[in-house]
Design an enzyme around this catalytic site. Structure first.
Site, PDB file in Angstrom:
ATOM      1  N   PRO A 150     -38.934  38.931  -3.409  1.00  0.00           N
ATOM      2  CA  PRO A 150     -39.464  37.766  -2.688  1.00  0.00           C
ATOM      3  C   PRO A 150     -40.712  37.159  -3.306  1.00  0.00           C
ATOM      4  O   PRO A 150     -41.797  37.212  -2.736  1.00  0.00           O
ATOM      5  CB  PRO A 150     -39.758  38.334  -1.307  1.00  0.00           C
ATOM      6  CG  PRO A 150     -40.072  39.772  -1.547  1.00  0.00           C
ATOM      7  CD  PRO A 150     -39.219  40.202  -2.719  1.00  0.00           C
ATOM      8  N   CYS A 151     -40.552  36.535  -4.470  1.00  0.00           N
ATOM      9  CA  CYS A 151     -41.718  35.969  -5.144  1.00  0.00           C
ATOM     10  C   CYS A 151     -42.239  34.731  -4.415  1.00  0.00           C
ATOM     11  O   CYS A 151     -43.332  34.267  -4.709  1.00  0.00           O
ATOM     12  CB  CYS A 151     -41.407  35.673  -6.607  1.00  0.00           C
ATOM     13  SG  CYS A 151     -40.033  34.559  -6.858  1.00  0.00           S
ATOM     14  N   HIS A 152     -41.474  34.235  -3.436  1.00  0.00           N
ATOM     15  CA  HIS A 152     -41.992  33.113  -2.632  1.00  0.00           C
ATOM     16  C   HIS A 152     -43.133  33.566  -1.731  1.00  0.00           C
ATOM     17  O   HIS A 152     -43.834  32.734  -1.180  1.00  0.00           O
ATOM     18  CB  HIS A 152     -40.860  32.493  -1.804  1.00  0.00           C
ATOM     19  CG  HIS A 152     -40.165  33.465  -0.900  1.00  0.00           C
ATOM     20  ND1 HIS A 152     -39.181  34.328  -1.347  1.00  0.00           N
ATOM     21  CD2 HIS A 152     -40.326  33.732   0.412  1.00  0.00           C
ATOM     22  CE1 HIS A 152     -38.760  35.064  -0.323  1.00  0.00           C
ATOM     23  NE2 HIS A 152     -39.433  34.737   0.743  1.00  0.00           N
TER      24      HIS A 152
END
Length: 247
Positions: A150-152
């Site tokens: 989940p790089c967001h």
DNA sequence: AGGAGGGCTTCTA
DNA sequence: GTAGAAGCCCTCC
């Protein structure tokens, strides 16, 4: 004509390799729904290797992995829920192609819970390279499996959301869908508040930490830096670890 | 082989 | 506020 069954099967093998072999060489792919629209996802025998949005999927895959791609009829078990919730719950990833630094960075990103955000500098520290803040950005730009890693949930220290593989608008949509109160975060950032402390527990957190969200307004104190919070007598939260990124 | 340049940043003036 | 440079890793030339 030859009707020897053994020869017929051998001939068949020459044209079509057995499934097990093919699956070790090639990757499968399928289009699946997600909170930001349809995504193309490719996986190998080891796990999900690539998540792509928009056109040019097969070209991008070939450029990156250099192996053949075959359509699948159904996604791997758990993929669709994982894309929806941002939780892998057992879904395997294939990150073999990546360098050590990038794998360390992605592993650090996995530690950010759904509905929360952490700064790039925190990821860098957690990946064991506190100075590599800029390189973390580059590593995330190349994240082969967005949403699943989940790089967001990685945002800038100054409160801005920052960039995203699928564009800033998609980052915003994903965070809102996870229940992150972006309006409130923005309000805090405008006041230069990046840490929240509770005078009942004596603990200071990142604003999105689930511990910080339960502080009642009367006992909440905002700080611009961790150092200021410490000076005021607060200790860093052991859950969200704001002490990881700065001294 | 090795250096230059670029990238989802951050700190400073 | 914003421009500039520091900083680290990777890619490409």
């Amino acid at each position: 004509m030859n009707d020897d069954p053994l020869l017929a099967r051998l001939a068949g093998l020459a044209v079509e390799p057995p499934d097990g072999l093919l699956d070790r060489i090639a990757a499968r792919w399928i289009a699946v729904p997600s909170p930001i629209g349809e995504l193309s996802v490719a996986w190998t025998a080891r796990g999900v290797a690539y998540v792509h949005q928009g056109d040019g999927f097969s070209g991008a895959f070939r450029a990156r992995f250099g192996r053949p791609l075959m359509p699948a009829t159904r996604p791997p078990a758990g993929l669709v829920p994982a894309l929806r919730t941002g939780r892998l719950s057992g879904l395997a990833l294939d990150l073999e192609e990546l360098g050590e630094f990038q794998r360390d960075v992605l592993r650090a990103v996995q530690a950010v819970p759904r509905g929360e955000v952490r700064p790039y500098a925190w990821i860098a520290a957690r990946a064991g390279r506190p100075g590599a803040v800029r390189a973390v950005g580059t590593a995330l730009a190349r994240n082969p499996v967005p949403l699943l890693v989940p790089c967001h949930r990685v945002t800038r220290s100054d409160g801005a959301l920052g960039e995203y593989v699928f564009g800033p608008a998609a980052k915003q949509r994903l965070l809102l869908a996870e229940g992150v109160d972006l309006g409130r975060l923005d309000g805090l950032a405008k006041e230069r508040v990046f840490y929240l402390a509770s005078d009942t527990t004596g603990v200071v957190c990142f604003p999105t930490c689930h511990n910080a969200r339960r502080i009642t307004p009367a006992h909440r104190h905002g700080f611009r830096t961790l150092g200021a919070a410490r000076t005021a007598g607060y200790r860093p939260c052991r859950t969200c670890r704001p002490d990881l990124q700065a001294a």
